[in-house]
Design a protein around this motif. Structure first.
Motif, PDB file in Angstrom:
ATOM      1  N   UNK A 156     -11.270   4.433   8.927  1.00  0.00           N
ATOM      2  CA  UNK A 156     -10.737   3.936   7.656  1.00  0.00           C
ATOM      3  C   UNK A 156      -9.553   3.019   7.889  1.00  0.00           C
ATOM      4  N   UNK A 157      -9.563   1.833   7.287  1.00  0.00           N
ATOM      5  CA  UNK A 157      -8.475   0.858   7.475  1.00  0.00           C
ATOM      6  C   UNK A 157      -7.953   0.378   6.125  1.00  0.00           C
ATOM      7  N   UNK A 158      -6.659   0.491   5.937  1.00  0.00           N
ATOM      8  CA  UNK A 158      -6.004  -0.122   4.780  1.00  0.00           C
ATOM      9  C   UNK A 158      -5.707  -1.575   5.119  1.00  0.00           C
ATOM     10  N   UNK A 159      -6.141  -2.491   4.257  1.00  0.00           N
ATOM     11  CA  UNK A 159      -5.880  -3.917   4.461  1.00  0.00           C
ATOM     12  C   UNK A 159      -4.963  -4.383   3.334  1.00  0.00           C
ATOM     13  N   UNK A 160      -3.745  -4.755   3.677  1.00  0.00           N
ATOM     14  CA  UNK A 160      -2.757  -5.090   2.650  1.00  0.00           C
ATOM     15  C   UNK A 160      -1.659  -5.961   3.257  1.00  0.00           C
ATOM     16  N   UNK A 161      -0.916  -6.685   2.411  1.00  0.00           N
ATOM     17  CA  UNK A 161       0.189  -7.507   2.946  1.00  0.00           C
ATOM     18  C   UNK A 161       1.319  -6.654   3.513  1.00  0.00           C
ATOM     19  N   UNK A 194       6.542   5.686   4.146  1.00  0.00           N
ATOM     20  CA  UNK A 194       5.932   7.010   4.019  1.00  0.00           C
ATOM     21  C   UNK A 194       4.413   6.918   4.056  1.00  0.00           C
ATOM     22  N   UNK A 195       3.877   5.853   3.452  1.00  0.00           N
ATOM     23  CA  UNK A 195       2.426   5.662   3.476  1.00  0.00           C
ATOM     24  C   UNK A 195       1.953   5.470   4.918  1.00  0.00           C
ATOM     25  N   UNK A 196       2.736   4.726   5.686  1.00  0.00           N
ATOM     26  CA  UNK A 196       2.374   4.474   7.088  1.00  0.00           C
ATOM     27  C   UNK A 196       2.388   5.782   7.877  1.00  0.00           C
ATOM     28  N   UNK A 197       3.388   6.614   7.597  1.00  0.00           N
ATOM     29  CA  UNK A 197       3.485   7.898   8.298  1.00  0.00           C
ATOM     30  C   UNK A 197       2.270   8.781   7.979  1.00  0.00           C
ATOM     31  N   UNK A 198       1.967   8.875   6.669  1.00  0.00           N
ATOM     32  CA  UNK A 198       0.813   9.664   6.229  1.00  0.00           C
ATOM     33  C   UNK A 198      -0.467   9.154   6.882  1.00  0.00           C
ATOM     34  N   UNK A 214      -3.999   0.719   9.647  1.00  0.00           N
ATOM     35  CA  UNK A 214      -3.459  -0.298   8.742  1.00  0.00           C
ATOM     36  C   UNK A 214      -3.555  -1.665   9.391  1.00  0.00           C
ATOM     37  N   UNK A 215      -4.056  -2.623   8.613  1.00  0.00           N
ATOM     38  CA  UNK A 215      -4.086  -4.006   9.098  1.00  0.00           C
ATOM     39  C   UNK A 215      -3.371  -4.890   8.094  1.00  0.00           C
ATOM     40  N   UNK A 216      -2.283  -5.494   8.555  1.00  0.00           N
ATOM     41  CA  UNK A 216      -1.537  -6.383   7.685  1.00  0.00           C
ATOM     42  C   UNK A 216      -2.239  -7.726   7.571  1.00  0.00           C
ATOM     43  N   UNK A 227       0.853  -1.184   0.000  1.00  0.00           N
ATOM     44  CA  UNK A 227       0.000   0.000   0.000  1.00  0.00           C
ATOM     45  C   UNK A 227       0.892   1.238   0.000  1.00  0.00           C
ATOM     46  N   UNK A 228       0.680   2.156  -0.950  1.00  0.00           N
ATOM     47  CA  UNK A 228       1.501   3.369  -1.011  1.00  0.00           C
ATOM     48  C   UNK A 228       0.688   4.588  -0.585  1.00  0.00           C
ATOM     49  N   UNK A 229       1.327   5.743  -0.691  1.00  0.00           N
ATOM     50  CA  UNK A 229       0.669   6.978  -0.249  1.00  0.00           C
ATOM     51  C   UNK A 229      -0.611   7.260  -1.029  1.00  0.00           C
ATOM     52  N   UNK A 230      -0.610   6.875  -2.302  1.00  0.00           N
ATOM     53  CA  UNK A 230      -1.793   7.092  -3.124  1.00  0.00           C
ATOM     54  C   UNK A 230      -2.995   6.346  -2.538  1.00  0.00           C
ATOM     55  N   UNK A 231      -2.748   5.120  -2.099  1.00  0.00           N
ATOM     56  CA  UNK A 231      -3.819   4.332  -1.489  1.00  0.00           C
ATOM     57  C   UNK A 231      -4.337   5.030  -0.236  1.00  0.00           C
TER      58      UNK A 231
END
Lengths: 259, 259
Positions: free
Chosen positions: A214-219, A224-228, A236-238, A190-194
């Motif tokens: 809002x939760x990003x679900x990705x491997x 930088x995405x995590x910081x944003x 974020x959920x791995x 998952x990148x910053x765009x996501x």
DNA sequence: TATTAAGTATGGGTG
DNA sequence: CACCCATGCTTAATA
């Protein structure tokens, strides 16, 4: 034998003269083909380091993107190489077939001298496939819909899409407290765009439902995405794609049993 | 056309049937040849990670040491691979030519399925050369003898060898204070072995000349070797091999002018 | 054999 | 274009 024929092979020369090999190399370069040579050669490299490789038999691969690989009969790594984007030219000089691959920035020069070419093959490769992760995003969606606990205990999917924002692979849920949760699924990093996409999504919904999460679900996720994500108050959920794959398989198996 | 012939090429097949390709692959494996295939294939990998690569044209290289490389038409890196030491086998199965490369520890499996082979070449490579640094140790010795200031200002070579300790490529000097200095030259990275060799050398001489110093002269040194060096009270002087090369060239040029 | 450091690392994300 | 970081890194050096 030379020139376009069956399949996608343009040249396939056995023990060509250096002149024949030179012509085939030139044509392969102008047509931007994949070129492989097996021959007796000497290699010199100057650039980020310097090296000389004395005479010996090697496999040389020249790719349409300007990559050059020189392989000996052992090892994963090429003994010498030039990265993509190199400028390649060839000449007959002092009785050698010479192939040069040059790069600017960093300045690097690779020179290969052949006295004998045993085999030469050039081909046009048709290959649109990219390396694929274990799951497509659609498959990941199915797994999460059937196993929302993978993201969080007590999570319940409530709708697959949300009117205006269709086209994204997302899932709407309610958490154990009844709050709305938007999941954005990614089958790779998952990148910053996501993150910013999810943020736009969530902030629109906030006007109606202020407690939405809002939760990003990705491997995995980029640093930088995590910081944003954290500064925007998202989560974020791995997920383990191999685990998801086996859950998907189980689901398919139980469905086929029912039939 | 197949089987041993001119040069070192054993097989050179153009658009072989899968059966022909299979036979050639089998023979290449038993004879431990370098094998290159260009064909339409699908690749699956499971091990440290997992991946699937859908149908497309690729170049596959199988080396005598059990390395497998799968290259697309772009990029320095293979899209899939298996390291040296892998166990490789081939079979015709369900209309495919299948090549498997398996490794234990870590457990990894690479499976390539071909529906079409455009070109197949196998060869025995004769290659005894190893990659060479810019200078031999003998050349480096000559440069340092003629330019001892490269190591330290005021250094003067006093003898090329020292009775009992002949056989090593070292240089004896006196520094600007008149103290004995032993140089150990290395034309590549200096490791702990080089340091301990120098230490044995220097400590023997210390019995006769207590103020003797020891200096490793090399383009670089490993971290552990440097640590050992410091604890043993020895020194390291980095030299630039490219610079040494040009000094050697100058020296040769001026000699030829004198003739 | 396991651990650690180096590499012409390469390749992708990010500012 | 530069920097930072992950990689099925690979490979050599070292414990």
């Amino acid at each position: 034998m030379t020139h376009s024929l069956e399949g996608y092979i343009y040249h396939n020369l056995l023990n060509p003269s250096l002149e024949e090999a030179h012509d085939a190399v030139k044509e392969s370069l102008t047509r931007t083909l994949l070129l492989t040579l097996i021959g007796l050669c000497q290699v010199s490299y100057q650039g980020r380091a310097s090296s000389e490789l004395d005479w010996g038999d090697r496999l040389i691969v020249i790719k349409p993107d300007g990559s050059v690989l020189i392989h000996q009969s052992q090892g994963y790594e090429p003994v010498n190489w030039q990265p993509p984007g190199s400028i390649i030219n060839t000449q007959l000089s002092e009785g050698y077939l010479v192939i040069k691959a040059i790069r600017r920035k960093p300045a690097e020069e690779l020179i290969i001298r052949f006295t004998k070419v045993y085999a030469l093959t050039s081909a046009k490769l048709f290959d649109t496939s990219k390396i694929e992760m274990h799951l497509t995003e659609e498959e990941l969606r199915q797994v999460i819909l059937e196993n929302p606990h993978l993201v969080e205990e007590g999570l319940r999917p409530v709708a697959k899409e949300w009117g205006d924002f269709s086209g994204f692979i997302d899932i709407f849920c309610r958490d154990k407290n009844g709050n709305l949760v938007v999941l954005e699924l990614k089958n790779e990093v998952a990148d910053q765009q996501a993150v910013s996409q999810l943020y736009r999504y969530v902030s629109s919904i906030k006007k109606v439902s202020p407690l939405v999460r809002g939760i990003i679900v990705a491997p995995r996720i980029t640093k930088e995405a995590r910081r944003l994500l954290m500064t925007l108050g998202l989560e974020f959920k791995q997920v383990n794609l191999s685990k998801c794959r086996s859950l998907l398989q189980k689901s398919k198996d139980s469905q086929s049993k029912l039939l």
